[in-house]
Scaffold this active site. Structure first.
Site, short mmCIF file in Angstrom:
data_model
loop_
_atom_site.label_atom_id
_atom_site.label_comp_id
_atom_site.label_asym_id
_atom_site.label_seq_id
_atom_site.Cartn_x
_atom_site.Cartn_y
_atom_site.Cartn_z
N HIS A 233 0.76 -1.37 -0.09
CA HIS A 233 0.05 0.06 0.17
C HIS A 233 1.02 1.28 -0.01
CE1 HIS A 233 -2.30 3.22 1.89
NE2 HIS A 233 -3.64 2.38 1.69
N ARG A 276 -2.77 1.12 -4.29
CA ARG A 276 -2.50 -0.20 -4.58
C ARG A 276 -2.90 -0.66 -6.00
NH1 ARG A 276 -6.47 -2.36 -0.05
NH2 ARG A 276 -7.65 -0.34 -0.22
N LYS A 279 -6.29 -0.32 -8.17
CA LYS A 279 -7.34 0.59 -7.39
C LYS A 279 -7.33 1.73 -8.17
CE LYS A 279 -8.38 0.83 -3.17
NZ LYS A 279 -9.74 0.61 -2.62
N ASP A 282 -5.55 8.68 -7.22
CA ASP A 282 -5.96 9.51 -6.22
C ASP A 282 -4.84 10.26 -5.85
OD1 ASP A 282 -6.54 10.57 -3.71
OD2 ASP A 282 -7.22 8.85 -2.55
N CYS A 284 -3.80 12.20 -3.48
CA CYS A 284 -3.04 12.03 -2.19
C CYS A 284 -1.75 11.04 -2.56
CB CYS A 284 -3.74 11.83 -0.88
SG CYS A 284 -4.35 10.23 -0.99
N TYR A 285 -2.02 10.15 -3.31
CA TYR A 285 -0.76 9.42 -3.64
C TYR A 285 0.37 9.78 -4.45
CZ TYR A 285 -3.53 5.51 -1.43
OH TYR A 285 -4.18 5.29 -0.52
N ASP A 337 -9.01 14.41 -4.68
CA ASP A 337 -8.58 13.15 -4.91
C ASP A 337 -8.73 12.89 -6.45
OD1 ASP A 337 -9.38 10.47 -5.74
OD2 ASP A 337 -10.33 9.98 -4.06
N ASP A 344 -10.73 18.97 0.13
CA ASP A 344 -10.12 18.89 1.75
C ASP A 344 -8.86 19.49 2.00
OD1 ASP A 344 -8.62 16.39 2.07
OD2 ASP A 344 -10.61 15.65 1.07
N HIS A 347 -6.03 16.34 1.00
CA HIS A 347 -5.74 16.24 -0.35
C HIS A 347 -5.01 17.51 -0.91
CE1 HIS A 347 -8.37 12.74 -0.21
NE2 HIS A 347 -7.74 12.18 -1.26
ZN LIG Z 1 -6.50 10.25 -1.25
#
Ligand SMILES: [Zn+2]
Length: 432
Positions: A233, A276, A279, A282, A284-285, A337, A344, A347
């Protein structure tokens, strides 16, 4: 127009060839993946219609206004984050430092006083005043105070009690629980190593067996899981790798397997990262995954790897910038995201942190900028181990290295009080 548009990956005809192929087998995840790709195609198409020049712009002023408001007032939507208030301080302060927007000293002082109220009488910081101490808000509070970087900020941290708190979480196998009576996962070792190294309370005994425990989290995929035996992850992979860098043991990972796993998480159509395998992308990754590449680059360099680039990290830096700038900005400020999701502070912080990683290659001696779009899109560099600006890491170390490492012999029978200078110095090195 055609000549200029060639610089934008999203505008190229070939990008269509990178969309997901389900081989005629429709699954829940394949349907979701196609939905995301469709929404991104729409974003690109709208962008093409309203912009004569393909020059993605960072909405600096809108993000600044959104962050500035958040520092003073939060809407009811943040009630669920009542136990994460130091996190909100860190996410906002770090976003502001990346945007190179100074925080007025009166507000900085208020944040120091608030975080002091979050500090537990038994050491460490809680999610809010009167709550129990927990490693995650402890990490966030220490980072936030180091970003403020004033004498008042540094003096909030009770280092002796912080060390007692870390000892109260240490497990016999080298891992840490997140709070007394709480769960174990690799976030905790990173949070503990991060705050201990920044504030100069890192004793060798405190992290005895932690390296071998983290190494057990690297699985057959190449990435790291939260605890040994689970799925790799992005968040845990960053935490485990960065903790090993602080402890000076990142070379003990299977670096090539980790490299293969992390670069495979950059999405071929979207340009952003997934957390992952299988998935969805996103924002934030952009930090949790791309942030591993500077750590890996440096680790492989130390191992004598001769094929390493001297100009770029081992991921598509411009593709990530395109994803963040085109797909993750709320037009009224804040980042998110993926298209369709709301903004938010979490993020906002990690999209901007990832954008900074993608814009800056190398360290202070060998630094190269790859900024997509206008020069004003440039953010300040971030330290890939601590995710605060490198000069703030340097400032904290300069302050705390003058103070003695607290004695933890009552916790650790037979420990030697000598600090490991090599590990601390390595962790302090900005970037690369
Ligand atoms: Zn995220």
């Amino acid at each position: 127009m055609d000549g200029v548009s060639a610089v934008l990956r999203s505008f190229s005809e070939q990008l269509a060839a990178e969309t997901f192929i389900d081989d005629g087998v429709e699954t829940v995840t394949s349907v979701d993946q196609k939905k995301v790709e469709t929404s991104i195609k729409e974003v690109i198409s709208v962008y093409k219609q309203i912009h004569s020049l393909p020059e993605p712009t960072l909405l600096r002023d809108q993000h600044y206004q959104y962050l500035k408001k958040g520092l003073r007032h939060l809407s009811d939507a943040y009630e669920c984050l009542d136990a994460s208030r130091p996190w909100l301080c860190f996410w906002i302060l770090h976003s502001l430092e990346l945007l190179e927007e100074p925080v007025p000293s009166a507000i900085a002082s208020d944040v120091c006083q608030f975080l002091a109220r979050c500090q537990s009488p038994t050491g460490g910081f809680a999610g809010g005043p009167g709550q129990y101490a927990h490693l995650a808000p402890t990490y966030a509070a220490v980072n936030a105070l180091c970003i403020i970087g004033t004498e008042e900020a540094y003096s909030v941290i009770d280092r002796e009690k912080l060390l007692d708190f870390l000892w109260s979480l240490k497990q016999p196998d080298g891992s840490f629980v997140m709070h007394v009576g709480g769960e174990v996962d690799v976030r905790s070792v990173y949070c503990a190593a991060s705050v201990a190294s920044l504030t100069n309370i890192l004793t060798p005994k405190l992290f005895e067996d932690s390296t071998s425990w983290i190494l057990r989290c690297q699985n057959w995929e190449g990435g790291l899981s939260g605890v040994p035996g689970l799925e790799a992850h992005g968040g845990y992979t960053f935490c485990g790798t960065a903790a090993l860098v602080i402890l000076g043991n990142e070379h003990m990972l299977d670096l090539k397997a980790l490299l293969r796993w992390v670069v495979s998480r950059q999405m071929r159509f979207e340009g952003g990262f997934q957390g992952r395998c299988n998935k969805l992308v996103d924002g934030c990754y952009s930090f949790w995954q791309a942030g591993v590449l500077p750590l890996l680059h440096r680790a492989l360099f130390k191992e004598g790897e001769s094929e390493l680039s001297r100009h770029q990290w081992m991921f598509e830096q411009k593709a990530l910038q395109e994803y963040i700038l085109l797909c993750c900005q709320n037009p009224t400020g804040g980042l998110l995201d993926k298209p369709g999701k709301s903004r938010d502070f979490y993020h906002t912080c990690y999209c901007l942190s990832g954008l900074s990683i993608a814009q800056h290659f190398g360290n202070m001696d060998h630094h190269r900028e790859i900024v997509l779009g206008k020069e004003e899109n440039r953010l300040a560099p971030t330290h890939p181990v601590y995710n605060i600006c490198p000069e703030k890491v340097a400032g904290a170390l300069e302050h705390f290295l003058k103070l003695p490492v607290p004695d933890d012999s009552r916790h650790a029978a037979g420990f030697s009080s000598s600090k490991e200078p090599a590990a601390a110095a390595a962790a302090a090195e900005p970037q690369s």
